[in-house]
Design a protein around this motif. Structure first.
Motif, PDB file in Angstrom:
ATOM      1  N   LYS A  34     -92.478 -49.608  94.653  1.00  0.00           N
ATOM      2  CA  LYS A  34     -92.180 -50.994  94.275  1.00  0.00           C
ATOM      3  C   LYS A  34     -93.369 -51.704  93.630  1.00  0.00           C
ATOM      4  O   LYS A  34     -93.192 -52.660  92.872  1.00  0.00           O
ATOM      5  CB  LYS A  34     -91.732 -51.782  95.498  1.00  0.00           C
ATOM      6  N   ASP A  35     -94.599 -51.223  93.914  1.00  0.00           N
ATOM      7  CA  ASP A  35     -95.790 -51.863  93.374  1.00  0.00           C
ATOM      8  C   ASP A  35     -95.898 -51.706  91.860  1.00  0.00           C
ATOM      9  O   ASP A  35     -96.580 -52.506  91.198  1.00  0.00           O
ATOM     10  CB  ASP A  35     -97.051 -51.284  94.027  1.00  0.00           C
ATOM     11  N   TYR A  36     -95.261 -50.683  91.308  1.00  0.00           N
ATOM     12  CA  TYR A  36     -95.408 -50.389  89.878  1.00  0.00           C
ATOM     13  C   TYR A  36     -94.081 -50.260  89.137  1.00  0.00           C
ATOM     14  O   TYR A  36     -94.067 -50.099  87.920  1.00  0.00           O
ATOM     15  CB  TYR A  36     -96.224 -49.097  89.698  1.00  0.00           C
ATOM     16  N   LEU A  37     -92.970 -50.337  89.850  1.00  0.00           N
ATOM     17  CA  LEU A  37     -91.672 -50.188  89.194  1.00  0.00           C
ATOM     18  C   LEU A  37     -91.314 -51.458  88.424  1.00  0.00           C
ATOM     19  O   LEU A  37     -91.479 -52.569  88.913  1.00  0.00           O
ATOM     20  CB  LEU A  37     -90.611 -49.883  90.245  1.00  0.00           C
ATOM     21  N   TRP A  38     -90.829 -51.259  87.201  1.00  0.00           N
ATOM     22  CA  TRP A  38     -90.435 -52.379  86.351  1.00  0.00           C
ATOM     23  C   TRP A  38     -88.924 -52.585  86.398  1.00  0.00           C
ATOM     24  O   TRP A  38     -88.451 -53.670  86.685  1.00  0.00           O
ATOM     25  CB  TRP A  38     -90.904 -52.132  84.924  1.00  0.00           C
ATOM     26  N   GLU A  39     -88.166 -51.513  86.131  1.00  0.00           N
ATOM     27  CA  GLU A  39     -86.710 -51.629  86.182  1.00  0.00           C
ATOM     28  C   GLU A  39     -86.065 -50.262  86.392  1.00  0.00           C
ATOM     29  O   GLU A  39     -86.685 -49.218  86.145  1.00  0.00           O
ATOM     30  CB  GLU A  39     -86.160 -52.284  84.910  1.00  0.00           C
ATOM     31  N   VAL A  40     -84.823 -50.297  86.860  1.00  0.00           N
ATOM     32  CA  VAL A  40     -84.053 -49.086  87.121  1.00  0.00           C
ATOM     33  C   VAL A  40     -82.723 -49.177  86.380  1.00  0.00           C
ATOM     34  O   VAL A  40     -82.020 -50.185  86.492  1.00  0.00           O
ATOM     35  CB  VAL A  40     -83.775 -48.913  88.634  1.00  0.00           C
ATOM     36  N   THR A  41     -82.396 -48.154  85.616  1.00  0.00           N
ATOM     37  CA  THR A  41     -81.102 -48.086  84.950  1.00  0.00           C
ATOM     38  C   THR A  41     -80.177 -47.215  85.779  1.00  0.00           C
ATOM     39  O   THR A  41     -80.517 -46.081  86.133  1.00  0.00           O
ATOM     40  CB  THR A  41     -81.214 -47.492  83.539  1.00  0.00           C
ATOM     41  N   CYS A  42     -79.008 -47.756  86.106  1.00  0.00           N
ATOM     42  CA  CYS A  42     -78.028 -47.030  86.920  1.00  0.00           C
ATOM     43  C   CYS A  42     -76.696 -46.912  86.181  1.00  0.00           C
ATOM     44  O   CYS A  42     -76.400 -47.688  85.272  1.00  0.00           O
ATOM     45  CB  CYS A  42     -77.786 -47.759  88.239  1.00  0.00           C
ATOM     46  N   LEU A  43     -75.912 -45.938  86.601  1.00  0.00           N
ATOM     47  CA  LEU A  43     -74.528 -45.831  86.165  1.00  0.00           C
ATOM     48  C   LEU A  43     -73.646 -46.274  87.322  1.00  0.00           C
ATOM     49  O   LEU A  43     -73.773 -45.758  88.440  1.00  0.00           O
ATOM     50  CB  LEU A  43     -74.196 -44.388  85.762  1.00  0.00           C
ATOM     51  N   ASP A  44     -72.800 -47.251  87.054  1.00  0.00           N
ATOM     52  CA  ASP A  44     -71.886 -47.769  88.069  1.00  0.00           C
ATOM     53  C   ASP A  44     -70.717 -46.790  88.205  1.00  0.00           C
ATOM     54  O   ASP A  44     -69.941 -46.615  87.266  1.00  0.00           O
ATOM     55  CB  ASP A  44     -71.387 -49.154  87.650  1.00  0.00           C
ATOM     56  N   LEU A  45     -70.600 -46.167  89.354  1.00  0.00           N
ATOM     57  CA  LEU A  45     -69.576 -45.143  89.534  1.00  0.00           C
ATOM     58  C   LEU A  45     -68.174 -45.723  89.692  1.00  0.00           C
ATOM     59  O   LEU A  45     -67.195 -44.983  89.702  1.00  0.00           O
ATOM     60  CB  LEU A  45     -69.926 -44.253  90.736  1.00  0.00           C
ATOM     61  N   ARG A  46     -68.073 -47.050  89.801  1.00  0.00           N
ATOM     62  CA  ARG A  46     -66.745 -47.684  89.833  1.00  0.00           C
ATOM     63  C   ARG A  46     -66.241 -47.978  88.430  1.00  0.00           C
ATOM     64  O   ARG A  46     -65.064 -47.844  88.135  1.00  0.00           O
ATOM     65  CB  ARG A  46     -66.801 -48.983  90.641  1.00  0.00           C
ATOM     66  N   THR A  47     -67.159 -48.395  87.556  1.00  0.00           N
ATOM     67  CA  THR A  47     -66.757 -48.817  86.219  1.00  0.00           C
ATOM     68  C   THR A  47     -67.175 -47.831  85.128  1.00  0.00           C
ATOM     69  O   THR A  47     -66.631 -47.884  84.017  1.00  0.00           O
ATOM     70  CB  THR A  47     -67.374 -50.187  85.895  1.00  0.00           C
ATOM     71  N   GLY A  48     -68.153 -46.970  85.429  1.00  0.00           N
ATOM     72  CA  GLY A  48     -68.673 -46.055  84.423  1.00  0.00           C
ATOM     73  C   GLY A  48     -69.673 -46.709  83.489  1.00  0.00           C
ATOM     74  O   GLY A  48     -70.195 -46.060  82.577  1.00  0.00           O
ATOM     75  N   LYS A  49     -69.978 -47.982  83.712  1.00  0.00           N
ATOM     76  CA  LYS A  49     -70.881 -48.709  82.830  1.00  0.00           C
ATOM     77  C   LYS A  49     -72.324 -48.640  83.330  1.00  0.00           C
ATOM     78  O   LYS A  49     -72.581 -48.422  84.508  1.00  0.00           O
ATOM     79  CB  LYS A  49     -70.443 -50.168  82.714  1.00  0.00           C
ATOM     80  N   SER A  50     -73.243 -48.868  82.393  1.00  0.00           N
ATOM     81  CA  SER A  50     -74.671 -48.869  82.714  1.00  0.00           C
ATOM     82  C   SER A  50     -75.087 -50.252  83.207  1.00  0.00           C
ATOM     83  O   SER A  50     -74.592 -51.272  82.713  1.00  0.00           O
ATOM     84  CB  SER A  50     -75.475 -48.487  81.468  1.00  0.00           C
ATOM     85  N   LYS A  51     -75.996 -50.282  84.196  1.00  0.00           N
ATOM     86  CA  LYS A  51     -76.494 -51.561  84.708  1.00  0.00           C
ATOM     87  C   LYS A  51     -77.984 -51.423  84.978  1.00  0.00           C
ATOM     88  O   LYS A  51     -78.427 -50.430  85.561  1.00  0.00           O
ATOM     89  CB  LYS A  51     -75.767 -51.956  85.994  1.00  0.00           C
ATOM     90  N   VAL A  52     -78.755 -52.411  84.539  1.00  0.00           N
ATOM     91  CA  VAL A  52     -80.209 -52.402  84.730  1.00  0.00           C
ATOM     92  C   VAL A  52     -80.569 -53.341  85.883  1.00  0.00           C
ATOM     93  O   VAL A  52     -80.120 -54.492  85.922  1.00  0.00           O
ATOM     94  CB  VAL A  52     -80.938 -52.835  83.444  1.00  0.00           C
ATOM     95  N   PHE A  53     -81.372 -52.841  86.811  1.00  0.00           N
ATOM     96  CA  PHE A  53     -81.852 -53.620  87.937  1.00  0.00           C
ATOM     97  C   PHE A  53     -83.340 -53.912  87.755  1.00  0.00           C
ATOM     98  O   PHE A  53     -84.129 -52.996  87.510  1.00  0.00           O
ATOM     99  CB  PHE A  53     -81.667 -52.854  89.249  1.00  0.00           C
TER     100      PHE A  53
END
Length: 336
Positions: A134-153
């Motif tokens: 967490k000290d160095y993470l900027w963002e995480v890209t995920c695939l939503d398994l309900r919608t199939g869409k990409s989401k950035v956290f």
């Protein structure tokens, strides 16, 4: 693409005997969408598998086991203060750490040689020697398994805490971590205060810098932790418990050599390995499993173990530590 009755023994570092009812490896987002659009696999329960290094597998994994197999790492942006480096989820974590150091991108050196993949790092908020992802993470890209869409956290949206995150709690089972971007400082920020890092660097007669710190961390880990290829293990099996200052003071009265570290907000982190050792479990076996003779925090498979053996030992260790110290320790690996 879909295989049945697949042996997962070689895909988990504890080397537990386990069979996946259905199995598929995904190397692109299109592979994931294909599985989501397939009427048969879409209806199955999904289990996401990275490096299998922080996982206790049952004898049979029902539904679909999805192995994350995407690869790639690169510098994607920079400004006057930071480098932004992205890695795909299927990358081996330590390979990525060494990649950053080879290119002069500093910050992750204390996390050298932690087993597993990049995709698992934010889920577990992996950490070692005073540094966490967490000290160095900027963002995480995920695939939503309900919608199939990409989401950035963003970092904040990941809701990191000690060995925990949104992806391990509310987001578990819904979001597949696909890639992770790190913000690494151009100004060197060395962390030498934990463990024996400073001593190891000095012993080698080297100046402290990211590469020498990485080398020191690797040497220390190799001296204390078993190689999963030789002895099945999942690294540190228990989390270090967090206690109040009052609880710590009471323990110090009867155990003056108690190992603890300030955690913030007046709380302290106790060394779970020390507690397990003093409870008499260091090097002790229970059937085919035991606590490692060189590091009581590590549960090892001496051969032929299954998940029932692991949890039987873990439960006994938890009970004995609680009886002796009045402190509850929790397993770190994910239980399928």
């Amino acid at each position: 693409m879909i295989q049945t009755q697949v042996d997962l023994s070689h895909l988990n570092t504890l080397q537990l005997r386990s069979i996946a009812e259905h199995y598929a490896e995904v190397r692109s987002a299109e592979d994931v969408l294909s599985l989501l659009n397939d009427s048969e696999t879409k209806s199955m329960s999904w289990h996401l598998l990275g490096g299998g290094s922080n996982l206790v597998l049952p004898s049979v994994v029902s539904g679909l086991t999805v192995k994350i197999g995407n690869h790639g790492r690169s510098l994607v942006d920079e400004d006057k203060d930071f480098w932004f480096v992205k890695a795909q989820a299927g990358e081996v974590w330590d390979d990525f750490v060494q990649f950053t150091l080879q290119h002069g991108y500093w910050g992750l050196e204390n996390l050298s040689l932690i087993p597993g993949t990049v995709g698992a790092a934010p889920i577990q908020n992996i950490g070692a020697y005073g540094v966490e992802v967490k000290d160095y993470l900027w963002e995480v890209t995920c695939l939503d398994l309900r919608t199939g869409k990409s989401k950035v956290f963003t970092n904040a949206e990941c809701r990191f805490s000690y060995r925990d995150s949104f992806f391990k709690q509310e987001g578990a089972g819904r979001y597949l971590v696909w890639d992770v971007t790190f913000r690494l400082p151009k100004k060197n920020q060395l962390h030498l205060e934990y463990g024996d890092i400073k001593k190891e660097v000095e012993r080698r007669g080297l100046a402290a810098n990211p590469k020498t710190i990485s080398e020191a961390v690797i040497a220390i880990r190799q001296s204390k932790l078993p190689d999963p290829k030789v002895i099945g293990n999942a690294g540190s099996f228990f989390k270090n418990p967090i206690v109040s200052a009052e609880t710590r003071e009471k323990l110090l009265q009867t155990h003056p050599d108690l190992v603890s570290f300030p955690y913030g907000n007046g709380e302290f982190k106790l060394a779970a390995g020390w507690l397990i050792d003093r409870a008499g479990w260091k090097g002790k076996k229970l059937g085919p499993v035991g606590m490692y003779e060189k590091q009581a925090l590590v549960l090892v498979n001496h051969g032929g173990a299954n998940s029932e053996d692991v949890w039987s030992l873990a439960d006994q260790v938890v009970r004995d530590v609680e009886t002796k110290f009045g402190v509850t320790i929790e397993p770190e690996p994910i239980r399928w």
